[in-house]
Design a protein around this motif. Structure first.
Motif, PDB file in Angstrom:
ATOM      1  N   ARG A 195       0.785  -1.247   0.001  1.00  0.00           N
ATOM      2  CA  ARG A 195      -0.057   0.172  -0.052  1.00  0.00           C
ATOM      3  C   ARG A 195       0.827   1.142  -0.022  1.00  0.00           C
ATOM      4  O   ARG A 195       0.652   2.222  -0.543  1.00  0.00           O
ATOM      5  N   ALA A 196       1.862   1.149   0.704  1.00  0.00           N
ATOM      6  CA  ALA A 196       2.771   2.433   0.777  1.00  0.00           C
ATOM      7  C   ALA A 196       3.531   2.655  -0.514  1.00  0.00           C
ATOM      8  O   ALA A 196       3.717   3.730  -0.885  1.00  0.00           O
ATOM      9  N   LEU A 197       3.832   1.551  -1.324  1.00  0.00           N
ATOM     10  CA  LEU A 197       4.325   1.547  -2.634  1.00  0.00           C
ATOM     11  C   LEU A 197       3.390   2.105  -3.406  1.00  0.00           C
ATOM     12  O   LEU A 197       3.906   3.049  -4.393  1.00  0.00           O
ATOM     13  N   HIS A 198       2.170   1.975  -3.405  1.00  0.00           N
ATOM     14  CA  HIS A 198       1.263   2.706  -4.203  1.00  0.00           C
ATOM     15  C   HIS A 198       1.271   4.057  -3.956  1.00  0.00           C
ATOM     16  O   HIS A 198       1.442   5.049  -4.963  1.00  0.00           O
ATOM     17  N   TYR A 199       1.291   4.479  -2.847  1.00  0.00           N
ATOM     18  CA  TYR A 199       1.349   5.896  -2.232  1.00  0.00           C
ATOM     19  C   TYR A 199       2.729   6.665  -2.909  1.00  0.00           C
ATOM     20  O   TYR A 199       2.688   7.960  -3.094  1.00  0.00           O
ATOM     21  N   ALA A 200       3.589   5.912  -3.026  1.00  0.00           N
ATOM     22  CA  ALA A 200       5.030   6.216  -3.566  1.00  0.00           C
ATOM     23  C   ALA A 200       4.979   6.233  -4.858  1.00  0.00           C
ATOM     24  O   ALA A 200       6.285   6.729  -5.439  1.00  0.00           O
ATOM     25  N   GLY A 201       4.187   5.880  -5.689  1.00  0.00           N
ATOM     26  CA  GLY A 201       3.862   6.053  -7.157  1.00  0.00           C
ATOM     27  C   GLY A 201       4.148   4.723  -7.817  1.00  0.00           C
ATOM     28  O   GLY A 201       4.326   4.690  -9.195  1.00  0.00           O
ATOM     29  N   LEU A 202       4.352   3.620  -7.445  1.00  0.00           N
ATOM     30  CA  LEU A 202       4.497   2.303  -7.947  1.00  0.00           C
ATOM     31  C   LEU A 202       3.104   1.737  -7.769  1.00  0.00           C
ATOM     32  O   LEU A 202       2.391   1.835  -7.077  1.00  0.00           O
ATOM     33  N   ALA A 203       3.049   0.690  -8.823  1.00  0.00           N
ATOM     34  CA  ALA A 203       1.854   0.062  -9.139  1.00  0.00           C
ATOM     35  C   ALA A 203       2.421  -1.529  -9.385  1.00  0.00           C
ATOM     36  O   ALA A 203       2.189  -2.080 -10.614  1.00  0.00           O
ATOM     37  N   PRO A 204       2.794  -2.229  -8.562  1.00  0.00           N
ATOM     38  CA  PRO A 204       3.563  -3.493  -8.654  1.00  0.00           C
ATOM     39  C   PRO A 204       2.384  -4.621  -8.714  1.00  0.00           C
ATOM     40  O   PRO A 204       1.129  -4.343  -8.036  1.00  0.00           O
ATOM     41  N   GLU A 205       2.598  -5.622  -9.464  1.00  0.00           N
ATOM     42  CA  GLU A 205       1.905  -6.922  -9.295  1.00  0.00           C
ATOM     43  C   GLU A 205       2.615  -7.688  -8.141  1.00  0.00           C
ATOM     44  O   GLU A 205       3.261  -7.378  -7.921  1.00  0.00           O
ATOM     45  N   VAL A 206       1.449  -8.382  -7.446  1.00  0.00           N
ATOM     46  CA  VAL A 206       1.758  -8.914  -6.214  1.00  0.00           C
ATOM     47  C   VAL A 206       1.512 -10.585  -6.600  1.00  0.00           C
ATOM     48  O   VAL A 206       0.420 -10.835  -6.757  1.00  0.00           O
ATOM     49  N   GLU A 207       2.567 -11.217  -5.818  1.00  0.00           N
ATOM     50  CA  GLU A 207       2.115 -12.828  -5.705  1.00  0.00           C
ATOM     51  C   GLU A 207       2.662 -13.056  -4.249  1.00  0.00           C
ATOM     52  O   GLU A 207       3.160 -12.248  -3.618  1.00  0.00           O
ATOM     53  N   PHE A 208       2.729 -14.454  -4.161  1.00  0.00           N
ATOM     54  CA  PHE A 208       3.131 -15.150  -2.835  1.00  0.00           C
ATOM     55  C   PHE A 208       3.600 -16.148  -3.056  1.00  0.00           C
ATOM     56  O   PHE A 208       3.252 -17.106  -4.106  1.00  0.00           O
ATOM     57  N   ILE A 209       4.556 -16.536  -2.327  1.00  0.00           N
ATOM     58  CA  ILE A 209       5.311 -17.815  -2.271  1.00  0.00           C
ATOM     59  C   ILE A 209       5.489 -18.258  -0.698  1.00  0.00           C
ATOM     60  O   ILE A 209       5.724 -17.344   0.015  1.00  0.00           O
ATOM     61  N   SER A 210       5.373 -19.587  -0.619  1.00  0.00           N
ATOM     62  CA  SER A 210       5.445 -20.510   0.743  1.00  0.00           C
ATOM     63  C   SER A 210       6.680 -21.132   0.488  1.00  0.00           C
ATOM     64  O   SER A 210       6.574 -22.153   0.031  1.00  0.00           O
ATOM     65  N   LEU A 211       7.491 -20.809   1.508  1.00  0.00           N
ATOM     66  CA  LEU A 211       8.723 -21.803   1.596  1.00  0.00           C
ATOM     67  C   LEU A 211       8.866 -22.175   3.037  1.00  0.00           C
ATOM     68  O   LEU A 211       8.304 -21.754   4.020  1.00  0.00           O
ATOM     69  N   SER A 212       9.601 -23.205   3.148  1.00  0.00           N
ATOM     70  CA  SER A 212       9.772 -23.820   4.574  1.00  0.00           C
ATOM     71  C   SER A 212      11.284 -24.377   4.596  1.00  0.00           C
ATOM     72  O   SER A 212      11.744 -25.129   3.991  1.00  0.00           O
ATOM     73  N   SER A 213      11.867 -24.071   5.599  1.00  0.00           N
ATOM     74  CA  SER A 213      12.960 -24.625   6.249  1.00  0.00           C
ATOM     75  C   SER A 213      12.838 -24.939   7.642  1.00  0.00           C
ATOM     76  O   SER A 213      13.905 -25.404   8.264  1.00  0.00           O
ATOM     77  N   TYR A 214      11.783 -25.051   8.467  1.00  0.00           N
ATOM     78  CA  TYR A 214      11.699 -25.046   9.536  1.00  0.00           C
ATOM     79  C   TYR A 214      10.717 -26.319   9.913  1.00  0.00           C
ATOM     80  O   TYR A 214      11.196 -27.003  11.014  1.00  0.00           O
ATOM     81  N   GLY A 215       9.745 -26.755   9.229  1.00  0.00           N
ATOM     82  CA  GLY A 215       9.019 -28.129   9.375  1.00  0.00           C
ATOM     83  C   GLY A 215       8.433 -27.682  10.639  1.00  0.00           C
ATOM     84  O   GLY A 215       7.662 -26.359  10.786  1.00  0.00           O
ATOM     85  N   ALA A 216       8.102 -28.377  11.720  1.00  0.00           N
ATOM     86  CA  ALA A 216       7.263 -28.242  12.734  1.00  0.00           C
ATOM     87  C   ALA A 216       8.103 -27.552  13.716  1.00  0.00           C
ATOM     88  O   ALA A 216       7.589 -27.244  14.967  1.00  0.00           O
ATOM     89  N   GLY A 217       9.566 -27.483  13.774  1.00  0.00           N
ATOM     90  CA  GLY A 217      10.340 -27.043  14.831  1.00  0.00           C
ATOM     91  C   GLY A 217      10.648 -25.633  14.932  1.00  0.00           C
ATOM     92  O   GLY A 217       9.910 -25.034  14.076  1.00  0.00           O
ATOM     93  N   THR A 218      11.383 -25.105  15.618  1.00  0.00           N
ATOM     94  CA  THR A 218      11.845 -23.678  15.836  1.00  0.00           C
ATOM     95  C   THR A 218      13.277 -23.497  15.364  1.00  0.00           C
ATOM     96  O   THR A 218      13.824 -22.319  15.221  1.00  0.00           O
TER      97      THR A 218
END
Length: 180
Positions: free
Chosen positions: A56-79
């Motif tokens: 949202r701040a990028l919008h107000y700063a004059g950018l109009a990016p496309e948006v995607e999501f990626i889910s990565l894991s290196s933790y499994g169930a642990g910490t």
């Protein structure tokens, strides 16, 4: 109040106003970086609140990016990181020839975000930069620096603003830390 929050000793590290100012400053710096055909990729799960505010701040700063999501894991169930990163959910967009900005909540070991950047470059991204809210440089095991950093973070267990402890605390509007 949530029982989990009452049982843990939670302290505010960065309050809402401090976070808002940081996000606005980062958006300004990103808008000056000369991106073309920008695709912003939020690395889930922890970055979702930071990414939403930053986009949202990028919008107000004059950018109009496309948006995607990626889910990565290196933790499994642990910490603790297993050291092996895997794609849990991939993006749908073709990144070939595009400028990519990866957004993550915290840069610690560097394994996950380095994997994401290398993956985007291997897929033909013209540029794959990294924006993180928090940087724990002393925890780095991969030689990597983010292009845009909100805060240099002390070595604390941080929660809130999308970051969790066993899926709790993500909803907090501030970044806090828990006593060890």
């Amino acid at each position: 109040m949530n029982k989990t929050i009452q049982e843990d000793n939670l302290h505010v590290l960065y309050d809402e106003d401090t976070l808002a100012g940081c996000v606005k400053t980062l958006a300004g710096k990103i808008s000056e970086a000369g991106y073309e055909n920008l695709l912003v990729i939020s690395v889930l799960k922890g970055s979702f609140i930071f990414a939403a505010d930053l986009i949202r701040a990028l919008h107000y700063a004059g950018l109009a990016p496309e948006v995607e999501f990626i889910s990565l894991s290196s933790y499994g169930a642990g910490t603790t990181s297993s050291g092996t990163v895997r794609v849990v959910r991939d993006i749908e967009s073709d990144v070939a020839g595009r400028d990519v900005l990866l957004i993550d909540d915290i840069l610690e070991s560097g394994r996950t975000i380095s994997f994401a950047r290398d993956l985007m470059l291997k897929r033909g991204a013209r540029r794959a930069d990294i924006a993180v809210l928090l940087d724990k440089a002393e925890k780095r095991v991969v030689p990597l620096e983010a292009d845009f950093v909100g805060f240099s973070c002390p070595d604390l267990f941080v929660v809130g603003y999308g970051m969790d402890k066993a899926h709790a605390y993500r909803q907090l509007p501030f970044v806090g830390y828990l006593d060890s």
